[in-house]
Design a protein around this motif. Structure first.
Motif, PDB file in Angstrom:
ATOM      1  N   GLY A  98     -31.909  11.973  -7.967  1.00  5.23           N
ATOM      2  CA  GLY A  98     -31.354  11.641  -9.271  1.00  5.23           C
ATOM      3  C   GLY A  98     -29.853  11.787  -9.402  1.00  5.23           C
ATOM      4  O   GLY A  98     -29.323  11.763 -10.518  1.00  5.23           O
ATOM      5  N   ILE A 102     -27.413   9.702  -8.614  1.00  8.33           N
ATOM      6  CA  ILE A 102     -26.752   8.510  -9.171  1.00  8.33           C
ATOM      7  C   ILE A 102     -26.911   8.485 -10.683  1.00  8.33           C
ATOM      8  O   ILE A 102     -25.944   8.299 -11.426  1.00  8.33           O
ATOM      9  N   GLU A 103     -28.136   8.695 -11.137  1.00  8.49           N
ATOM     10  CA  GLU A 103     -28.408   8.678 -12.572  1.00  8.49           C
ATOM     11  C   GLU A 103     -27.614   9.755 -13.300  1.00  8.49           C
ATOM     12  O   GLU A 103     -27.088   9.532 -14.391  1.00  8.49           O
ATOM     13  N   VAL A 109     -23.921   8.575 -13.566  1.00  7.30           N
ATOM     14  CA  VAL A 109     -23.799   7.481 -14.535  1.00  7.30           C
ATOM     15  C   VAL A 109     -23.953   8.015 -15.956  1.00  7.30           C
ATOM     16  O   VAL A 109     -23.171   7.684 -16.860  1.00  7.30           O
ATOM     17  N   GLU A 110     -24.929   8.877 -16.155  1.00 11.32           N
ATOM     18  CA  GLU A 110     -25.171   9.456 -17.475  1.00 11.32           C
ATOM     19  C   GLU A 110     -23.965  10.282 -17.942  1.00 11.32           C
ATOM     20  O   GLU A 110     -23.529  10.180 -19.092  1.00 11.32           O
ATOM     21  N   ALA A 166     -28.607   0.758  -5.123  1.00 10.62           N
ATOM     22  CA  ALA A 166     -29.107   1.667  -6.157  1.00 10.62           C
ATOM     23  C   ALA A 166     -28.007   2.019  -7.150  1.00 10.62           C
ATOM     24  O   ALA A 166     -28.239   2.060  -8.363  1.00 10.62           O
ATOM     25  N   LYS A 212     -28.263   0.948 -11.076  1.00 10.88           N
ATOM     26  CA  LYS A 212     -28.342   1.994 -12.099  1.00 10.88           C
ATOM     27  C   LYS A 212     -27.105   2.019 -12.994  1.00 10.88           C
ATOM     28  O   LYS A 212     -26.873   2.980 -13.717  1.00 10.88           O
TER      29      LYS A 212
END
Length: 107
Positions: A23, A25-26, A29-30, A61, A65
């Motif tokens: 997680g 990458i997420e 980005v978040e 990915a 994302k």
């Protein structure tokens, strides 16, 4: 974002793959979306995304994302930050390994 950037900076592909699989990458980005006005978060987030994209699979990915969108948003939010603009341009260059990704950056 800074710690993640440091962790995957010039790291072996296995580390980047492990971070992406868990997680990373997420999370980057978040964080970038939630803290758009923080130049520090944006700069470190861009660096982390670039360093994570060590191969075509992870690059796809990152793009899938929202990586391209957050980099562009960061650049638009901080047009006078030269370091961020340079890092953003570098990121967009690194994230355009495929024709599809090139089109995403161009649009």
């Amino acid at each position: 974002c800074r710690r993640l950037w440091n962790l995957v900076h010039e790291a072996e592909d296995k580390i980047a793959e492990a971070v992406a699989a868990r997680g990373g990458i997420e999370a980057v980005v978040e964080a970038m979306q939630e803290h758009l006005q923080s130049e520090k978060v944006q700069l470190n987030g861009i660096g982390a995304l670039v360093n994570l994209a060590v191969d075509d699979h992870i690059e796809a990915a990152v793009v899938g994302k929202g990586g391209i969108e957050v980099v562009i948003a960061a650049m638009n939010a901080h047009p006078s930050n030269q370091a961020l603009q340079e890092q953003g341009c570098s990121a967009l260059g690194n994230l355009t390994g495929s024709e599809e990704n090139e089109k995403a950056v161009a649009s």
